[in-house]
Design a protein around this motif. Structure first.
Motif, PDB file in Angstrom:
ATOM      1  N   GLN A 112      -6.679  -2.886 -69.358  1.00 23.68           N
ATOM      2  CA  GLN A 112      -5.364  -2.238 -69.298  1.00 23.68           C
ATOM      3  C   GLN A 112      -5.572  -0.741 -69.309  1.00 23.68           C
ATOM      4  O   GLN A 112      -6.230  -0.205 -70.202  1.00 23.68           O
ATOM      5  CB  GLN A 112      -4.524  -2.650 -70.506  1.00 23.68           C
ATOM      6  CG  GLN A 112      -3.207  -1.918 -70.604  1.00 23.68           C
ATOM      7  CD  GLN A 112      -2.412  -2.317 -71.855  1.00 23.68           C
ATOM      8  OE1 GLN A 112      -2.889  -3.058 -72.703  1.00 23.68           O
ATOM      9  NE2 GLN A 112      -1.209  -1.817 -71.946  1.00 23.68           N
ATOM     10  N   CYS A 113      -4.990  -0.056 -68.334  1.00 20.37           N
ATOM     11  CA  CYS A 113      -5.073   1.399 -68.283  1.00 20.37           C
ATOM     12  C   CYS A 113      -4.097   1.989 -69.293  1.00 20.37           C
ATOM     13  O   CYS A 113      -2.923   1.619 -69.327  1.00 20.37           O
ATOM     14  CB  CYS A 113      -4.733   1.891 -66.878  1.00 20.37           C
ATOM     15  SG  CYS A 113      -5.015   3.654 -66.701  1.00 20.37           S
ATOM     16  N   LEU A 114      -4.612   2.904 -70.134  1.00 13.51           N
ATOM     17  CA  LEU A 114      -3.777   3.567 -71.133  1.00 13.51           C
ATOM     18  C   LEU A 114      -3.309   4.937 -70.668  1.00 13.51           C
ATOM     19  O   LEU A 114      -2.186   5.346 -70.971  1.00 13.51           O
ATOM     20  CB  LEU A 114      -4.545   3.689 -72.451  1.00 13.51           C
ATOM     21  CG  LEU A 114      -5.038   2.368 -73.049  1.00 13.51           C
ATOM     22  CD1 LEU A 114      -5.863   2.632 -74.300  1.00 13.51           C
ATOM     23  CD2 LEU A 114      -3.880   1.427 -73.334  1.00 13.51           C
ATOM     24  N   SER A 115      -4.176   5.662 -69.941  1.00 15.30           N
ATOM     25  CA  SER A 115      -3.802   6.970 -69.401  1.00 15.30           C
ATOM     26  C   SER A 115      -4.807   7.363 -68.331  1.00 15.30           C
ATOM     27  O   SER A 115      -5.943   6.874 -68.333  1.00 15.30           O
ATOM     28  CB  SER A 115      -3.761   8.034 -70.499  1.00 15.30           C
ATOM     29  OG  SER A 115      -5.045   8.230 -71.063  1.00 15.30           O
ATOM     30  N   THR A 116      -4.380   8.261 -67.421  1.00 12.86           N
ATOM     31  CA  THR A 116      -5.258   8.712 -66.344  1.00 12.86           C
ATOM     32  C   THR A 116      -5.026  10.189 -66.055  1.00 12.86           C
ATOM     33  O   THR A 116      -3.968  10.741 -66.374  1.00 12.86           O
ATOM     34  CB  THR A 116      -5.010   7.962 -65.012  1.00 12.86           C
ATOM     35  OG1 THR A 116      -3.740   8.368 -64.485  1.00 12.86           O
ATOM     36  CG2 THR A 116      -5.061   6.464 -65.171  1.00 12.86           C
ATOM     37  N   SER A 117      -6.022  10.773 -65.391  1.00 13.96           N
ATOM     38  CA  SER A 117      -5.813  12.091 -64.797  1.00 13.96           C
ATOM     39  C   SER A 117      -4.997  11.876 -63.526  1.00 13.96           C
ATOM     40  O   SER A 117      -4.911  10.754 -63.003  1.00 13.96           O
ATOM     41  CB  SER A 117      -7.163  12.742 -64.476  1.00 13.96           C
ATOM     42  OG  SER A 117      -7.896  11.958 -63.552  1.00 13.96           O
ATOM     43  N   ASP A 118      -4.399  12.937 -63.025  1.00 12.94           N
ATOM     44  CA  ASP A 118      -3.555  12.822 -61.832  1.00 12.94           C
ATOM     45  C   ASP A 118      -4.331  12.375 -60.597  1.00 12.94           C
ATOM     46  O   ASP A 118      -3.753  11.792 -59.677  1.00 12.94           O
ATOM     47  CB  ASP A 118      -2.861  14.154 -61.530  1.00 12.94           C
ATOM     48  CG  ASP A 118      -1.790  14.487 -62.559  1.00 12.94           C
ATOM     49  OD1 ASP A 118      -1.327  13.580 -63.277  1.00 12.94           O
ATOM     50  OD2 ASP A 118      -1.425  15.682 -62.654  1.00 12.94           O
ATOM     51  N   ASP A 119      -5.639  12.651 -60.568  1.00 11.61           N
ATOM     52  CA  ASP A 119      -6.444  12.333 -59.383  1.00 11.61           C
ATOM     53  C   ASP A 119      -7.258  11.046 -59.539  1.00 11.61           C
ATOM     54  O   ASP A 119      -8.155  10.777 -58.750  1.00 11.61           O
ATOM     55  CB  ASP A 119      -7.388  13.495 -59.061  1.00 11.61           C
ATOM     56  CG  ASP A 119      -8.358  13.815 -60.199  1.00 11.61           C
ATOM     57  OD1 ASP A 119      -8.112  13.384 -61.351  1.00 11.61           O
ATOM     58  OD2 ASP A 119      -9.356  14.504 -59.942  1.00 11.61           O
ATOM     59  N   PHE A 120      -6.934  10.220 -60.526  1.00 11.96           N
ATOM     60  CA  PHE A 120      -7.701   9.002 -60.777  1.00 11.96           C
ATOM     61  C   PHE A 120      -7.590   8.029 -59.606  1.00 11.96           C
ATOM     62  O   PHE A 120      -6.499   7.718 -59.141  1.00 11.96           O
ATOM     63  CB  PHE A 120      -7.212   8.320 -62.050  1.00 11.96           C
ATOM     64  CG  PHE A 120      -7.945   7.056 -62.412  1.00 11.96           C
ATOM     65  CD1 PHE A 120      -9.291   7.092 -62.738  1.00 11.96           C
ATOM     66  CD2 PHE A 120      -7.289   5.841 -62.427  1.00 11.96           C
ATOM     67  CE1 PHE A 120      -9.972   5.931 -63.084  1.00 11.96           C
ATOM     68  CE2 PHE A 120      -7.952   4.677 -62.778  1.00 11.96           C
ATOM     69  CZ  PHE A 120      -9.302   4.722 -63.101  1.00 11.96           C
ATOM     70  N   CYS A 121      -8.749   7.571 -59.122  1.00  8.91           N
ATOM     71  CA  CYS A 121      -8.793   6.569 -58.048  1.00  8.91           C
ATOM     72  C   CYS A 121      -9.991   5.662 -58.282  1.00  8.91           C
ATOM     73  O   CYS A 121     -11.099   6.133 -58.550  1.00  8.91           O
ATOM     74  CB  CYS A 121      -8.905   7.223 -56.678  1.00  8.91           C
ATOM     75  SG  CYS A 121      -8.959   6.014 -55.322  1.00  8.91           S
ATOM     76  N   VAL A 122      -9.750   4.381 -58.176  1.00  8.33           N
ATOM     77  CA  VAL A 122     -10.770   3.353 -58.362  1.00  8.33           C
ATOM     78  C   VAL A 122     -10.917   2.566 -57.069  1.00  8.33           C
ATOM     79  O   VAL A 122      -9.936   2.320 -56.363  1.00  8.33           O
ATOM     80  CB  VAL A 122     -10.342   2.392 -59.503  1.00  8.33           C
ATOM     81  CG1 VAL A 122     -11.130   1.108 -59.492  1.00  8.33           C
ATOM     82  CG2 VAL A 122     -10.464   3.058 -60.838  1.00  8.33           C
TER      83      VAL A 122
END
Length: 173
Positions: A112-122
């Motif tokens: 589960q993702c809790l937080s990301t940077s604006d440019d997060f890409c997987v």
């Protein structure tokens, strides 16, 4: 030239079944800073996974709700940015994954993702086999997953290091 940095070894974590998220007795693997993503990051990760026999790829993020896959293993390669992700269910571990990291989730591993940077890409991918399923942590899904997870084949290759990679050595039934 290989996109994989020399001398990289994965962190291996076994998450216990918590009654809702089954997890897996095979270890969750994280390669920190394994992939050189300085040029064409998404394409670099896709090529690496494809070269190592993992396909059905996608580009996006990680869902912001707890879930797992009961019929397939999954690999997540971080192309850009960073995220805080809860792995292993509510009693698992929060890890920061960042550009160049690769996380390999054996079937049943909660995330589960809790937080990301604006440019997060997987970039995500799967070994050959059944299509991806998505399960929420409920008692009914947990009961079904306990039957399907042991049937998921161990991949022939590690998506980062290939046929002689750590996954092949560490993931034994």
């Amino acid at each position: 030239m290989s996109a994989v940095k020399a001398g990289i070894a994965p962190l291996a974590i076994v998450f216990e079944d918590d009654g809702l998220v089954p997890n897996n007795p095979m270890p969750f693997l994280v390669y920190k800073g394994a992939v050189d993503v300085s040029k064409n990051p998404e394409a670099t990760i896709e090529r690496l996974f494809s070269d190592n026999g993992w396909g059905a790829m996608w580009r996006n993020g990680v869902y912001d709700y707890a879930h797992y896959h009961a019929t397939v293993h999954e690999v997540l390669g971080v192309a850009s940015g960073h995220a805080r992700v809860q792995f292993g269910g509510a009693h698992g571990r929060v890890l920061v994954i960042a550009a160049g990291d690769v996380a390999i989730l054996p079937a049943g591993t909660g995330h589960q993702c809790l937080s990301t940077s604006d440019d997060f890409c997987v970039v995500g991918a799967y070994p050959p086999g059944p299509p991806m399923d998505l399960q929420r942590p409920t008692p009914e899904n947990h009961a079904r997953a306990l039957k399907t997870i042991p049937l998921v084949a161990v991949p022939a290759t590690d998506p980062v290091m290939g046929k002689d990679g750590p996954l092949v050595q560490l993931w034994k039934r």
